[in-house]
Design an enzyme around this catalytic site. Structure first.
Site, short mmCIF file in Angstrom:
data_model
loop_
_atom_site.label_atom_id
_atom_site.label_comp_id
_atom_site.label_asym_id
_atom_site.label_seq_id
_atom_site.Cartn_x
_atom_site.Cartn_y
_atom_site.Cartn_z
N SER A 154 0.83 -1.19 0.00
CA SER A 154 0.00 0.00 0.00
C SER A 154 0.88 1.26 0.00
O SER A 154 1.78 1.39 -0.83
CB SER A 154 -0.92 -0.05 1.23
OG SER A 154 -1.88 0.94 1.19
N ASP A 319 -8.60 -6.62 -4.47
CA ASP A 319 -8.24 -5.30 -3.92
C ASP A 319 -8.82 -4.22 -4.83
O ASP A 319 -8.36 -4.01 -5.94
CB ASP A 319 -6.71 -5.18 -3.86
CG ASP A 319 -6.24 -3.88 -3.23
OD1 ASP A 319 -7.09 -3.00 -2.96
OD2 ASP A 319 -5.03 -3.74 -3.01
N HIS A 352 -7.80 -5.27 -0.07
CA HIS A 352 -6.53 -4.58 0.11
C HIS A 352 -5.72 -5.18 1.25
O HIS A 352 -4.49 -5.24 1.20
CB HIS A 352 -6.82 -3.09 0.37
CG HIS A 352 -5.61 -2.23 0.36
ND1 HIS A 352 -4.73 -2.20 -0.70
CD2 HIS A 352 -5.11 -1.36 1.28
CE1 HIS A 352 -3.75 -1.35 -0.43
NE2 HIS A 352 -3.96 -0.83 0.76
#
Lengths: 377, 196
Positions: A154, A319, A352
């Protein structure tokens, strides 16, 4: 994974920097501190260091426990340890709390040496570039000229990318997981709702709530709840909670009726207790501003011209916050520059958050890639 | 390792210049790329959809991109590779025309190899009333991934119709070149293609 592959008990360290840090915003931090942890041993050649960059709410406590009875180990403990994918028998692993953080590094919550009071709203807005510059200063202090790898998921993946841009000779591999070359409008929108929740909390006091011994917990709680919704996939939520009720029957009230609500409340409450609202604002802004292509008319391939590192890019099918499509943009820019890159699109249901899970295939990929790096030491 | 030296590897290597930039579509465990890296020092990238194959390619220390070829090669710039290879995969593709066009868009040259459905052993099995099973077509009708089988004659016509230039063609049976009645006598067809 069994505890026997754990790095065991760890201690956080604090590094002090007296050389001013020039920030992207034009401001300057005259001095600062960074909290960090290390696992494994730096070898004689000092070429086996791996920097683990944290995401929005992470910190330097990546692996192991402070005390034996700590409820949870570090946030990426399943990855790091002797015999784990990022093997501490081979690598010297470093976790850093980023500037503006609230776990020991200089940030709004920490004391401004000039005023001897918490920085509060005066702490500058920092960017991914600033973080990487501060991390590089830490590497200087640790005597590490070149990192074997920088890894992050991320926002952490964005830092890994930034390393290869800011310091092309100082990071030999970048492992970029569930990341993106910049945020989409939708992502910026989510961040703005989170920030507004905090900023409009009456206990926010323009960011100077420390003075009033208050915390904008309501805002931070809502911000975190919103965040959690976007980190999970619809499927994952459906499987985990579905429409399950907390009690037997619908209660015809606005109290927690559904398990889903209970989970969000719990996550929000926990987070609002332990995290700092100013840090949350700054971390989301760093996300918003990250955009290496912006100085190249939006052309990421041009932005990557100076990159020398080898890349592993990983995305997860479910995601939707940082979709596989966004990772493919990174891969394309690397391919356009004839760089060494492998890309995996891992089938995962967790959305995610999948980058923090210990899925066997996902960890197999990381194990294989770190073996390749180890063989180059 | 399942990597077994396939008879077409040496021919493919002959058609690739030293140090070329090569894209191998459906690279499986990366055997061809590994061979080309070792023999020709190519700068190679593989594309593979299957998780296990993908990981085996990574284990060989190769560059491998996980994606589905059916979606085309939109992540690759035009003319960014010297050679794009599709080795014994064409017959398993849904979008056969699209992938060949994409290969010639991305690559200056394309190498396509496929099992010749017109091979006499296949014809005999058909005459006996059964779907052919052979070394180049090792599947039963019910479990074959091969949905677009063709003969050499079919592929020649495909190239003419799609304005694809055949730079070289080699037909092999048991690793030996076939010059007489190739569509009948040849088991494996190999084409070196360019845009016309």
């Amino acid at each position: 994974m069994s505890e026997k592959n754990s790095v065991g008990l760890v201690k956080a360290k604090l590094a002090q920097f007296t050389k001013p840090l020039k920030l992207t915003s034009g401001k300057k931090l005259p001095s600062y501190e960074l909290a960090y942890e290390t696992y494994g041993k730096l070898n004689v050649k000092k070429n086996n260091a791996v920097l683990v960059c944290h995401a929005l709410s992470g910190n330097h406590h990546v692996a192991g426990r402070y005390k034996k009875d700590d409820k949870y180990p570090g946030w990426w403990d399943n990855l790091i340890g002797p015999g784990r994918p990022l093997d501490t028998n081979r690598f010297f692993v470093i976790g850093v709390n980023n500037l503006g953080g609230c776990h020991g590094s200089s940030g709004s919550k920490s004391i401004n040496p000039k005023t001897k009071k918490p920085w509060g709203s005066d702490f500058p807005i920092v960017t991914v570039e600033d973080w990487v510059n501060a991390q590089a200063a830490l590497m200087d202090q640790l005597g590490i000229e070149s990192l074997a790898a920088v890894i992050g998921g991320s926002l952490g993946g964005m830092q890994a990318i930034q390393w290869t841009l800011s310091y092309p000779k100082r990071a030999r591999h970048a492992i970029v997981i569930a990341a993106a070359p910049n945020l989409t409008a939708q992502n910026v929108a989510f961040n703005e709702v989170a920030r507004q929740a905090i900023i409009t909390d009456p206990d926010f006091y323009n960011g100077d709530y420390y003075r009033f011994k208050k915390k904008p917990k309501r805002g931070l709680r809502i911000a975190r709840m919103l965040g959690h919704i976007t980190y999970l996939s619809d499927d994952a939520m459906g499987m985990k909670f579905g429409r399950k009720l907390k009690n037997k029957n619908i209660e015809y009230s606005f109290d927690v009726n559904f398990e889903m609500e209970s989970y969000l409340h719990h996550q929000g409450d926990k987070f609002a207790e332990e995290f700092d609202a100013n840090t949350y604002l700054r971390m989301t802004r760093a996300l918003d501003y990250f955009d290496p292509a912006k100085d190249y008319q939006g052309n990421l391939s041009k932005a990557f011209k100076k990159v020398e590192a080898e890349f592993l890019v990983v995305s997860f099918t479910s995601d939707w916050r940082f979709s596989p499509q966004r990772s493919k943009e990174i891969v394309k820019a690397l391919l356009d520059n004839e760089l060494t890159v492998s890309y995996a699109e891992v089938t995962a249901q967790h959305g995610h958050d999948a980058f923090l899970m210990s899925d066997p295939h996902y960890h197999g990929i990381l194990t294989t890639y770190f073996k390749k790096i180890a063989n180059q030491l | 390792m399942s990597a077994q030296f396939r008879q077409d590897f040496a021919v493919i290597a002959n058609w690739i210049p030293f140090g070329a930039k090569v894209l191998d579509l459906g690279c499986e465990d990366g055997s061809l790329l590994k061979f080309l890296e070792g023999s020709l020092e190519v700068k190679g990238y593989g594309i593979e959809k299957d998780d296990a194959h993908w990981l085996n390619t990574l284990k060989q220390g190769l560059n491998v991109i996980q994606m589905d070829l059916e979606a085309g090669l939109s992540g690759f710039e035009s003319q960014s590779f010297d050679v794009v290879v599709l080795s014994q995969t064409l017959q398993a593709m849904h979008n056969t025309e699209k992938i060949v066009h994409e290969m010639l868009r991305v690559g200056k040259e394309a190498i396509v190899t496929f099992p010749n459905f017109g091979y006499w052993r296949h014809r005999i099995q058909l005459m006996k009333g059964q779907m052919p099973v052979s070394k180049t077509l090792p599947y039963e009708w019910y479990n074959t991934p091969n949905i677009h089988l063709c003969t050499i004659k079919d592929f020649d016509e495909f190239c003419i119709k799609n304005k694809i230039g055949v730079k070289e063609r080699l037909i092999l049976t048991k690793g030996k070149p076939i010059h007489v009645m190739p569509n009948l006598m040849g088991a494996l067809a190999m084409y070196r293609l360019v845009s016309k």
